[in-house]
Motif scaffolding. Structure first.
Motif, mmCIF file in Angstrom:
data_model
loop_
_atom_site.group_PDB
_atom_site.id
_atom_site.type_symbol
_atom_site.label_atom_id
_atom_site.label_comp_id
_atom_site.label_asym_id
_atom_site.label_seq_id
_atom_site.Cartn_x
_atom_site.Cartn_y
_atom_site.Cartn_z
ATOM 1 N N TYR A 66 83.289 78.799 28.027
ATOM 2 C CA TYR A 66 84.560 79.350 28.516
ATOM 3 C C TYR A 66 85.739 78.699 27.802
ATOM 4 N N THR A 67 85.670 77.398 27.603
ATOM 5 C CA THR A 67 86.766 76.656 26.987
ATOM 6 C C THR A 67 86.915 76.959 25.506
ATOM 7 N N HIS A 68 85.803 77.116 24.811
ATOM 8 C CA HIS A 68 85.846 77.252 23.359
ATOM 9 C C HIS A 68 85.724 78.685 22.857
ATOM 10 N N GLY A 69 85.639 79.616 23.747
ATOM 11 C CA GLY A 69 85.511 81.012 23.328
ATOM 12 C C GLY A 69 86.671 81.816 23.853
ATOM 13 N N MET A 70 86.479 83.097 23.917
ATOM 14 C CA MET A 70 87.485 83.978 24.497
ATOM 15 C C MET A 70 87.251 83.985 26.001
ATOM 16 N N SER A 71 87.971 83.135 26.706
ATOM 17 C CA SER A 71 87.713 82.916 28.127
ATOM 18 C C SER A 71 87.784 84.206 28.938
ATOM 19 N N TRP A 72 88.730 85.066 28.645
ATOM 20 C CA TRP A 72 88.856 86.294 29.428
ATOM 21 C C TRP A 72 87.628 87.185 29.248
ATOM 22 N N LEU A 73 87.069 87.190 28.029
ATOM 23 C CA LEU A 73 85.889 88.017 27.771
ATOM 24 C C LEU A 73 84.663 87.452 28.488
ATOM 25 N N ASN A 74 84.473 86.135 28.387
ATOM 26 C CA ASN A 74 83.350 85.512 29.096
ATOM 27 C C ASN A 74 83.497 85.676 30.600
ATOM 28 N N GLY A 75 84.718 85.535 31.103
ATOM 29 C CA GLY A 75 84.962 85.745 32.528
ATOM 30 C C GLY A 75 84.613 87.158 32.948
ATOM 31 N N ALA A 76 84.995 88.125 32.130
ATOM 32 C CA ALA A 76 84.713 89.533 32.441
ATOM 33 C C ALA A 76 83.211 89.812 32.433
ATOM 34 N N ILE A 77 82.498 89.219 31.484
ATOM 35 C CA ILE A 77 81.045 89.408 31.402
ATOM 36 C C ILE A 77 80.370 88.895 32.677
ATOM 37 N N TYR A 78 80.764 87.705 33.117
ATOM 38 C CA TYR A 78 80.131 87.136 34.310
ATOM 39 C C TYR A 78 80.609 87.818 35.595
ATOM 40 N N ARG A 79 81.825 88.319 35.606
ATOM 41 C CA ARG A 79 82.268 89.091 36.769
ATOM 42 C C ARG A 79 81.419 90.359 36.884
ATOM 43 N N SER A 80 81.134 90.993 35.760
ATOM 44 C CA SER A 80 80.276 92.186 35.762
ATOM 45 C C SER A 80 78.879 91.848 36.257
ATOM 46 N N LYS A 81 78.341 90.706 35.827
ATOM 47 C CA LYS A 81 77.007 90.280 36.291
ATOM 48 C C LYS A 81 77.011 90.055 37.799
ATOM 49 N N LEU A 82 78.051 89.397 38.299
ATOM 50 C CA LEU A 82 78.152 89.135 39.735
ATOM 51 C C LEU A 82 78.250 90.454 40.501
ATOM 52 N N ARG A 83 79.040 91.382 39.982
ATOM 53 C CA ARG A 83 79.156 92.684 40.649
ATOM 54 C C ARG A 83 77.814 93.400 40.709
ATOM 55 N N ARG A 84 77.048 93.323 39.615
ATOM 56 C CA ARG A 84 75.723 93.969 39.611
ATOM 57 C C ARG A 84 74.784 93.322 40.628
ATOM 58 N N LEU A 85 74.848 91.996 40.766
ATOM 59 C CA LEU A 85 73.978 91.311 41.729
ATOM 60 C C LEU A 85 74.170 91.840 43.149
ATOM 61 N N PHE A 86 75.417 92.124 43.497
ATOM 62 C CA PHE A 86 75.724 92.524 44.865
ATOM 63 C C PHE A 86 76.211 93.968 44.981
ATOM 64 N N SER A 87 76.047 94.749 43.925
ATOM 65 C CA SER A 87 76.474 96.156 43.906
ATOM 66 C C SER A 87 77.943 96.311 44.304
ATOM 67 N N LEU A 88 78.798 95.490 43.715
ATOM 68 C CA LEU A 88 80.225 95.505 44.039
ATOM 69 C C LEU A 88 80.974 96.446 43.098
ATOM 70 N N PRO A 89 82.012 97.100 43.602
ATOM 71 C CA PRO A 89 82.782 98.009 42.757
ATOM 72 C C PRO A 89 83.679 97.238 41.779
ATOM 73 N N GLU A 90 83.971 97.876 40.670
ATOM 74 C CA GLU A 90 84.900 97.313 39.699
ATOM 75 C C GLU A 90 86.303 97.720 40.144
ATOM 76 N N GLU A 91 86.899 96.870 40.981
ATOM 77 C CA GLU A 91 88.203 97.177 41.539
ATOM 78 C C GLU A 91 89.011 95.913 41.760
ATOM 79 N N PRO A 92 90.284 95.941 41.834
ATOM 80 C CA PRO A 92 91.135 97.113 41.707
ATOM 81 C C PRO A 92 91.389 97.519 40.246
ATOM 82 N N TYR A 93 90.913 96.711 39.309
ATOM 83 C CA TYR A 93 91.065 97.000 37.880
ATOM 84 C C TYR A 93 89.751 96.669 37.186
#
Length: 147
Positions: A66-93
Motif C-alpha cells: 500500500y505504501t510503495h504502490g498506487m495506494s488507491w488502486l490497492n485499496g480499491a482491489i481489496y475493497r472489491s474482494k471484501l464486497r465479494r466475500l459478503f455480497s456487498l453492493p458497490e455503493e455509493p460510488y
C-alpha cells in the motif's frame, strides 16, 4: 485504537447479506480508529488485506504494498474482494473512486464491516482463527486459497 484489540465492539446494524452495516461517512463511530487511519492508512489497509486474503498475505507485506504502490488502486482491489466475500453492493460510488477520493472513509468503513461481522482485523488472521476456535464458532469467512 483500543489498548486491547479483543475488546473491539461492533458498530452499526447487525450484518445482513448484501448490505453494508455502516455507511461510508460513519468514520466517527470509532473516533480513535478514524484518527489512527488518518495518520497510518497503510496499517489499517494491511490489517484488512490480511483478513480478506485469509492470511495468505501478512499485514506487514500488505502495508508495504500500500505504501510503495498506487495506494488507491490497492485499496480499491481489496475493497472489491471484501464486497465479494459478503455480497456487498458497490455503493455509493465505485471502489476506485472511493479509495481515490477518501481513503480514510473507505478504510474505516471496511474495518468496521469486518468487526460487525465478527472479525477483528487488529488480531490478524491467525489471531481471529484462534479466537473462533476458543469461542467454538464457525469462521464468518474462509480463505479462498489454500496455503
Amino acid at each position: 485504537m483500543t489498548s486491547n484489540p479483543e475488546t473491539l465492539e461492533p458498530h452499526g446494524k447487525l450484518p445482513t447479506k448484501g448490505q453494508w452495516t455502516t455507511g461510508l461517512y460513519d468514520c466517527w463511530e470509532d473516533p480513535s480508529h478514524c484518527c489512527f487511519t488518518w495518520f497510518c492508512p497503510c496499517i489499517t489497509f494491511g490489517q484488512i488485506a490480511e483478513i480478506v486474503d485469509g492470511g495468505i498475505i501478512s499485514k506487514s507485506a500488505a502495508c508495504c504494498i500500500y505504501t510503495h504502490g498506487m495506494s488507491w488502486l490497492n485499496g480499491a482491489i481489496y475493497r472489491s474482494k471484501l464486497r465479494r466475500l459478503f455480497s456487498l453492493p458497490e455503493e455509493p460510488y465505485s471502489d476506485s473512486f472511493i479509495h481515490c477520493c477518501c481513503c480514510v472513509c473507505s478504510l474505516t468503513q471496511e474495518f468496521r464491516e469486518l468487526i460487525n461481522r465478527g472479525i477483528n482485523p487488529s488480531l490478524g488472521w491467525e489471531g481471529n482463527v484462534e479466537k473462533w476456535k476458543r469461542e467454538g464458532v464457525e469462521p464468518p469467512i474462509v480463505p479462498t486459497m489454500s496455503r
